[in-house]
Scaffold this motif. Sequence first.
Motif, mmCIF file in Angstrom:
data_model
loop_
_atom_site.group_PDB
_atom_site.id
_atom_site.type_symbol
_atom_site.label_atom_id
_atom_site.label_comp_id
_atom_site.label_asym_id
_atom_site.label_seq_id
_atom_site.Cartn_x
_atom_site.Cartn_y
_atom_site.Cartn_z
ATOM 1 N N LEU A 1 0.858 -1.122 -0.015
ATOM 2 C CA LEU A 1 0.089 0.079 0.091
ATOM 3 C C LEU A 1 0.831 1.373 -0.007
ATOM 4 C CD1 LEU A 1 -2.851 -0.952 2.520
ATOM 5 C CD2 LEU A 1 -3.018 -0.578 0.049
ATOM 6 N N GLN B 1 -2.921 4.045 -1.686
ATOM 7 C CA GLN B 1 -3.902 4.647 -0.720
ATOM 8 C C GLN B 1 -4.827 5.271 -1.378
ATOM 9 O OE1 GLN B 1 -4.349 3.714 2.331
ATOM 10 N NE2 GLN B 1 -2.127 3.258 3.281
ATOM 11 N N LEU C 1 -7.477 3.848 -3.569
ATOM 12 C CA LEU C 1 -8.503 3.140 -2.628
ATOM 13 C C LEU C 1 -9.437 4.203 -2.100
ATOM 14 C CD1 LEU C 1 -6.371 0.817 -0.608
ATOM 15 C CD2 LEU C 1 -7.958 0.026 -1.939
ATOM 16 N N PHE D 1 -13.278 4.166 -2.980
ATOM 17 C CA PHE D 1 -14.445 4.537 -2.182
ATOM 18 C C PHE D 1 -15.521 5.589 -2.518
ATOM 19 C CE2 PHE D 1 -16.080 6.431 1.858
ATOM 20 C CZ PHE D 1 -16.741 5.150 2.146
ATOM 21 N N ILE D 2 -14.973 6.545 -2.670
ATOM 22 C CA ILE D 2 -15.632 7.951 -3.159
ATOM 23 C C ILE D 2 -16.530 7.592 -4.259
ATOM 24 C CG2 ILE D 2 -15.548 10.269 -3.775
ATOM 25 C CD1 ILE D 2 -12.894 10.562 -2.116
ATOM 26 N N VAL E 1 -19.412 5.070 -3.329
ATOM 27 C CA VAL E 1 -20.320 5.521 -2.382
ATOM 28 C C VAL E 1 -21.191 6.735 -3.392
ATOM 29 C CG1 VAL E 1 -20.861 7.148 -0.566
ATOM 30 C CG2 VAL E 1 -19.232 5.372 -0.312
ATOM 31 N N GLY E 2 -20.298 7.332 -4.047
ATOM 32 C CA GLY E 2 -21.182 8.453 -4.990
ATOM 33 C C GLY E 2 -21.922 7.816 -6.029
ATOM 34 N N ARG F 1 -23.391 3.300 -4.122
ATOM 35 C CA ARG F 1 -22.909 1.924 -3.349
ATOM 36 C C ARG F 1 -23.421 0.948 -4.101
ATOM 37 N NH1 ARG F 1 -24.444 2.618 2.768
ATOM 38 N NH2 ARG F 1 -23.474 0.497 2.873
ATOM 39 N N THR G 1 -9.606 7.205 7.623
ATOM 40 C CA THR G 1 -8.603 6.665 6.578
ATOM 41 C C THR G 1 -7.171 6.503 7.173
ATOM 42 O OG1 THR G 1 -7.995 9.181 5.944
ATOM 43 C CG2 THR G 1 -9.875 8.093 4.750
ATOM 44 N N ALA G 2 -6.299 5.689 6.253
ATOM 45 C CA ALA G 2 -5.145 5.513 6.866
ATOM 46 C C ALA G 2 -4.302 6.726 6.572
ATOM 47 C CB ALA G 2 -4.505 4.508 6.333
ATOM 48 N N LEU H 1 -6.634 13.132 3.712
ATOM 49 C CA LEU H 1 -7.305 13.477 2.222
ATOM 50 C C LEU H 1 -7.054 14.821 1.831
ATOM 51 C CD1 LEU H 1 -11.135 12.059 3.247
ATOM 52 C CD2 LEU H 1 -9.002 10.865 2.256
ATOM 53 N N LEU I 1 -15.851 13.560 -1.320
ATOM 54 C CA LEU I 1 -16.412 12.675 -0.417
ATOM 55 C C LEU I 1 -17.712 13.172 0.376
ATOM 56 C CD1 LEU I 1 -16.168 9.779 1.121
ATOM 57 C CD2 LEU I 1 -14.474 10.779 2.617
ATOM 58 N N ALA J 1 -20.384 12.615 -2.130
ATOM 59 C CA ALA J 1 -20.857 11.121 -2.343
ATOM 60 C C ALA J 1 -21.646 10.712 -1.151
ATOM 61 C CB ALA J 1 -19.428 10.561 -2.677
ATOM 62 N N ALA K 1 -25.586 9.118 -1.002
ATOM 63 C CA ALA K 1 -25.523 8.039 -0.461
ATOM 64 C C ALA K 1 -26.601 8.009 0.739
ATOM 65 C CB ALA K 1 -24.157 7.241 -0.131
ATOM 66 N N GLY L 1 -5.678 0.882 4.916
ATOM 67 C CA GLY L 1 -5.978 1.573 3.379
ATOM 68 C C GLY L 1 -7.602 1.614 3.604
ATOM 69 N N GLY L 2 -8.025 2.464 2.400
ATOM 70 C CA GLY L 2 -9.308 2.496 2.205
ATOM 71 C C GLY L 2 -10.083 3.345 3.103
ATOM 72 N N VAL L 3 -11.344 3.326 3.447
ATOM 73 C CA VAL L 3 -12.148 4.462 4.025
ATOM 74 C C VAL L 3 -13.258 3.625 4.945
ATOM 75 C CG1 VAL L 3 -13.735 6.160 3.954
ATOM 76 C CG2 VAL L 3 -11.966 6.012 2.078
ATOM 77 N N ALA M 1 -16.521 4.977 6.638
ATOM 78 C CA ALA M 1 -17.363 6.230 6.961
ATOM 79 C C ALA M 1 -18.640 6.037 7.997
ATOM 80 C CB ALA M 1 -17.934 6.809 5.652
ATOM 81 N N VAL N 1 -22.899 2.818 8.431
ATOM 82 C CA VAL N 1 -21.354 2.737 8.576
ATOM 83 C C VAL N 1 -21.056 2.029 7.179
ATOM 84 C CG1 VAL N 1 -19.521 1.383 9.664
ATOM 85 C CG2 VAL N 1 -21.393 2.070 11.233
ATOM 86 N N ILE N 2 -20.032 2.590 6.458
ATOM 87 C CA ILE N 2 -19.968 2.113 5.366
ATOM 88 C C ILE N 2 -18.343 1.944 5.388
ATOM 89 C CG2 ILE N 2 -19.783 2.791 2.642
ATOM 90 C CD1 ILE N 2 -21.675 5.141 3.307
ATOM 91 N N ASP O 1 -15.054 0.063 3.956
ATOM 92 C CA ASP O 1 -14.402 -0.116 2.829
ATOM 93 C C ASP O 1 -12.790 -0.284 3.014
ATOM 94 O OD1 ASP O 1 -14.121 -1.565 0.186
ATOM 95 O OD2 ASP O 1 -14.322 0.299 -1.005
#
Lengths: 179, 175
Positions: free
Chosen positions: A159, A164, A167, A171-172, A175-176, A179, B113-114, B117, B125, B128, B132, B149-151, B153, B159-160, B162
């Motif tokens: 990663l 990163q 990813l 995700f954005i 979700v946008g 989903r 997030t790791a 942003l 975001l 989005a 959602a 890694g990933g998100v 939310a 809770v989303i 990923d």
Amino acid sequence: MNFYSIIAAEDPSLSHHWLFPEIGEIIYGGLASLIIFGALYKFGWPAAKKGLEARTAKIQKELDDAAAALKQATSDAANIRTALGDVASERARILAEADAQAAAVLAEGRARIAAEVADMEARATAEIEAARARSGDELRAEIARLSAAATTDAVRAALDERTQQELIDGFIAKVGAGR
Amino acid sequence: MSSQQITAYVTAMFEIAVANDVLATVEDEMFRLARAYETNEALRGSLGDTSLPIERRQKIVEQLLGGKAHNVTVQLASMLVGTGHVSLLPQVADALVKRASSEKQLEVAEVRTAVALSDAQKTRLVDALAKATGKRVNLKVVVDPSVIGGVVATVGDDVIDDSVRTRLDQVKARL
């Protein structure tokens, strides 16, 4: 002169019969005899009868006592024989009962030991199986843990910053897109 | 008792921030300070160490935030330390964020997030998540290395997730 000298002195030739006495003598003698027998009957017989009866009673009592003693002895002998028989049968019963109890205790002991041995064998088998399963589970868990750790390390290493961001952007976008 | 204290602190902070017209800044900085307090054991130990004089602990807050946060935020955080209720910081900050969001009819969206942003990513975001969830959101980003890694939310009760961490957890569970 006494009576014997008088008789001895009597002359048989003066008697009317060589065998029978004179009539007067017979009468007097008879009367005298009757008196004597009457006196004996009146005075001597009751005493004699009493003595005889006492004697008879004593003898009868002795006979009765002897019979009673015999009966008692017979009864005692029978009791002793019965007791001896009872003792023998009781002894036999006790011995039989003891034998039965010993046999039962022995059988119970054997059954208990057999059950305990079976139980111990079952426990030992179960413990061996459990230990085997535990070892297998522990080995699998350790392999899983190591694999997971290796996977995590590999993923972390893979990663980089660009990944990163990809990813996050992915995700954005997901979700946008609803989903 | 702590619930009443939290409400009292939130009301006071909210009013002060509104009066100074820095509500958005203060609630965002308090939120980030709370997350730092939660994740930094040394910071928790220092601010909660009652053997240290209060002035010393307040000085730590000022040094930590000085030049990086608004003066009102520094003073409010210092007030919590001074009253001996620094342990309530996470709850107070979250309640303040929630109240500030409610004032603007927004739903708090906590995103972990790791890595940090970018502003563009934050904007996208927000859009989005609004699409959602059907709600306008007040985005709060927490940089949490445990996400890997990933998100992740969280918007209200939704809770989303990923995140790479969750995927790895699923792999571990399968193993």
